[in-house]
Design an enzyme around this catalytic site. Structure first.
Site, PDB file in Angstrom:
ATOM      1  N   THR A  45       0.825  -1.218   0.000  1.00  0.00           N
ATOM      2  CA  THR A  45       0.000   0.000   0.000  1.00  0.00           C
ATOM      3  C   THR A  45       0.851   1.256   0.000  1.00  0.00           C
ATOM      4  OG1 THR A  45      -1.764  -1.131   1.147  1.00  0.00           O
ATOM      5  CG2 THR A  45      -1.762   1.249   1.334  1.00  0.00           C
ATOM      6  N   TYR A  59      -8.252   0.708  -3.372  1.00  0.00           N
ATOM      7  CA  TYR A  59      -7.132   1.223  -4.165  1.00  0.00           C
ATOM      8  C   TYR A  59      -6.354   0.031  -4.682  1.00  0.00           C
ATOM      9  CZ  TYR A  59      -4.760  -0.113   0.071  1.00  0.00           C
ATOM     10  OH  TYR A  59      -4.318  -0.837   1.147  1.00  0.00           O
ATOM     11  N   SER A  92       1.847  -7.773  -0.679  1.00  0.00           N
ATOM     12  CA  SER A  92       2.668  -8.727   0.080  1.00  0.00           C
ATOM     13  C   SER A  92       1.981 -10.057   0.362  1.00  0.00           C
ATOM     14  CB  SER A  92       3.177  -8.091   1.370  1.00  0.00           C
ATOM     15  OG  SER A  92       2.120  -7.865   2.264  1.00  0.00           O
ATOM     16  N   ASP A 126       0.457  -6.716   4.913  1.00  0.00           N
ATOM     17  CA  ASP A 126      -0.133  -8.043   5.185  1.00  0.00           C
ATOM     18  C   ASP A 126       0.882  -9.070   5.681  1.00  0.00           C
ATOM     19  OD1 ASP A 126      -2.488  -6.938   4.379  1.00  0.00           O
ATOM     20  OD2 ASP A 126      -2.879  -8.355   2.751  1.00  0.00           O
ATOM     21  N   LYS A 198       0.271  -7.502  12.564  1.00  0.00           N
ATOM     22  CA  LYS A 198      -0.849  -6.670  12.112  1.00  0.00           C
ATOM     23  C   LYS A 198      -2.102  -7.139  12.842  1.00  0.00           C
ATOM     24  CE  LYS A 198      -3.071  -5.113   7.818  1.00  0.00           C
ATOM     25  NZ  LYS A 198      -3.054  -5.226   6.352  1.00  0.00           N
TER      26      LYS A 198
HETATM   27  N1  GLU Z   1      -2.530  -6.467   0.763  1.00  0.00           N
HETATM   28  C1  GLU Z   1      -1.588  -5.490   0.328  1.00  0.00           C
HETATM   29  C2  GLU Z   1      -0.177  -5.839   0.780  1.00  0.00           C
HETATM   30  O1  GLU Z   1       0.040  -6.444   1.788  1.00  0.00           O
HETATM   31  C3  GLU Z   1      -1.923  -4.130   0.790  1.00  0.00           C
HETATM   32  C4  GLU Z   1      -1.945  -3.999   2.285  1.00  0.00           C
HETATM   33  C5  GLU Z   1      -0.959  -2.998   2.777  1.00  0.00           C
HETATM   34  O2  GLU Z   1       0.148  -2.848   2.274  1.00  0.00           O
HETATM   35  O3  GLU Z   1      -1.343  -2.316   3.751  1.00  0.00           O
HETATM   36  O4  GLU Z   1       0.750  -5.486   0.109  1.00  0.00           O
END
Ligand code: GLU
Length: 362
Positions: A45, A59, A92, A126, A198
């Site tokens: 993100t 997004y 991720s 993640d 998390k």
């Molecule tokens: N699911 C995505 C990831 O882990 C976006 C979540 C994030 O980065 O906050 O890259």
């Protein structure tokens, strides 16, 4: 009288010498060249973009290149000489063991360069806790390694990525961050990559360690409160430079009415270990005990972990007789961290008592 005068001048001379020494120390600190920090970008993100500034949760992750992320925070130039490198551009949750290996080998190589003082990794939230723990176990360096992420894309109102990146570079550039293990910096806090997780998936205050943060970054300065007591980085017996592949380990979730289908399937697939993410104190339903015992007889390691969020602390021989079954108690590690540690441990040993020792020590 003469002796007293001599003593007085020696005293003045001593004071002058101290003053000169002190002022040269101060001047040295002020003039010290900036640290060299490499930022390795992997997506997430923090590199995300939404259609409108009101989109904080809708997004696309992993869109913005590292060159743009660095350009957006010109204040980094006052903290360190920063170089960016795009390693991956993924969300991720798509990380694989192969990705972990590629990233860790790059981090290890950079950490050996004399022109690199610290490393920052931008990452999705993640699985940042898995990557951070993996690096914490396998990279042999005292140089600061800091993972940063964000909960909101850079296009959103009140985006958190810029400050998290800035804070991460502050920590990576600071000699005070050396030998503290791999860290995760988010929302002003400096966490140990070993136990941060998390816990909330919608707010910038998403990360928690059951044992508290190591410190905080406030207005470009790190403040420290704790040291990690578990083995890490240069104190670790594992070294990414000697790891070729990671043995397959999977997680089975414990809940009311769970049956043995997933365990059997993972054994069939050829897993080297199963993390049983049990309820409470890593509890296993009576009907699954023989299924896990059978898996163990076939050479698969069984690790009892807990999916209780804050403090799934599993006590050996409490809920199950681990000594009798040759199982491993996952200590305080959540299932995904237990998976990382088991996989790393299996690169060196298949003895369950030794794996248990590793769980106590790391
Ligand atoms: N699911 C995505 C990831 O882990 C976006 C979540 C994030 O980065 O906050 O890259």
């Amino acid at each position: 009288m003469r002796l007293a005068q001599l003593r007085f001048s020696l005293h003045v001379f001593g004071l002058l010498a101290m003053l000169i020494a002190f002022s040269s120390t101060v001047t040295f600190a002020a003039d010290r060249p900036l640290s060299n920090v490499v930022v390795l970008a992997t997506g997430g993100t923090i590199a995300g973009a939404g259609a409108s500034s009101a989109n904080s949760a809708t997004y696309q992750a992993a869109k913005v290149p590292i060159s743009k992320l660095l350009e957006d925070v010109p204040q980094l130039g006052q903290v360190a000489n920063v170089k960016g490198e795009q390693v991956f551009q993924v969300a991720s949750e798509s990380f694989t063991n192969d990705d972990l290996m590629v990233l860790a080998k790059r981090v290890s190589a950079l950490s050996k360069q004399s022109d690199v003082d610290g490393i920052v990794i931008t990452h999705g939230t993640d699985t940042v806790e898995e990557t951070a723990y993996f690096l914490n176990l396998t990279i042999h360096t005292k140089k600061p390694i800091v993972l940063v992420a964000s909960m909101r894309p850079g296009t959103a109102m009140s985006a958190d990525g810029m400050l998290n990146l800035y804070d991460g570079v502050v920590v990576a550039a600071s000699s005070s961050a050396r030998d503290r293990g791999v860290m995760v910096v988010l929302n002003d806090n400096i966490y140990s990559g070993r136990d941060v997780s998390k816990m909330i998936n919608i707010s910038p205050n998403a990360f928690v360690s059951p044992w508290g943060s190591l410190g905080m970054v406030v207005e470009g300065k790190p403040y420290w409160f704790r040291l990690l007591d578990k083995r890490h980085t240069t104190h670790s017996e594992f070294d990414i430079d000697h790891i070729k592949t990671l043995p397959e380990v999977d997680i089975v979730y414990g809940y009311g009415n769970v049956d043995g289908t997933a365990i059997d399937a993972f054994v069939q697939k050829g897993d080297k270990a199963i993390i049983y993410a049990g309820t409470g104190n890593g509890a296993v339903p009576a009907r699954l005990v023989p299924v896990l015992q059978k898996a163990r007889e076939q050479g698969v390691q069984v690790v009892r972990s807990s999916h209780v969020n804050l403090g799934g602390f599993v006590v050996r021989n409490a809920e199950q007789p681990d000594d009798k079954y040759n199982w491993v108690a996952g200590h305080d590690l959540n299932p995904q961290k237990a998976k990382i540690l088991t996989s790393v441990a299996l690169t060196k040993t298949t003895n369950s008592r030794d794996i248990q020792r590793i769980f106590w020590e790391y």
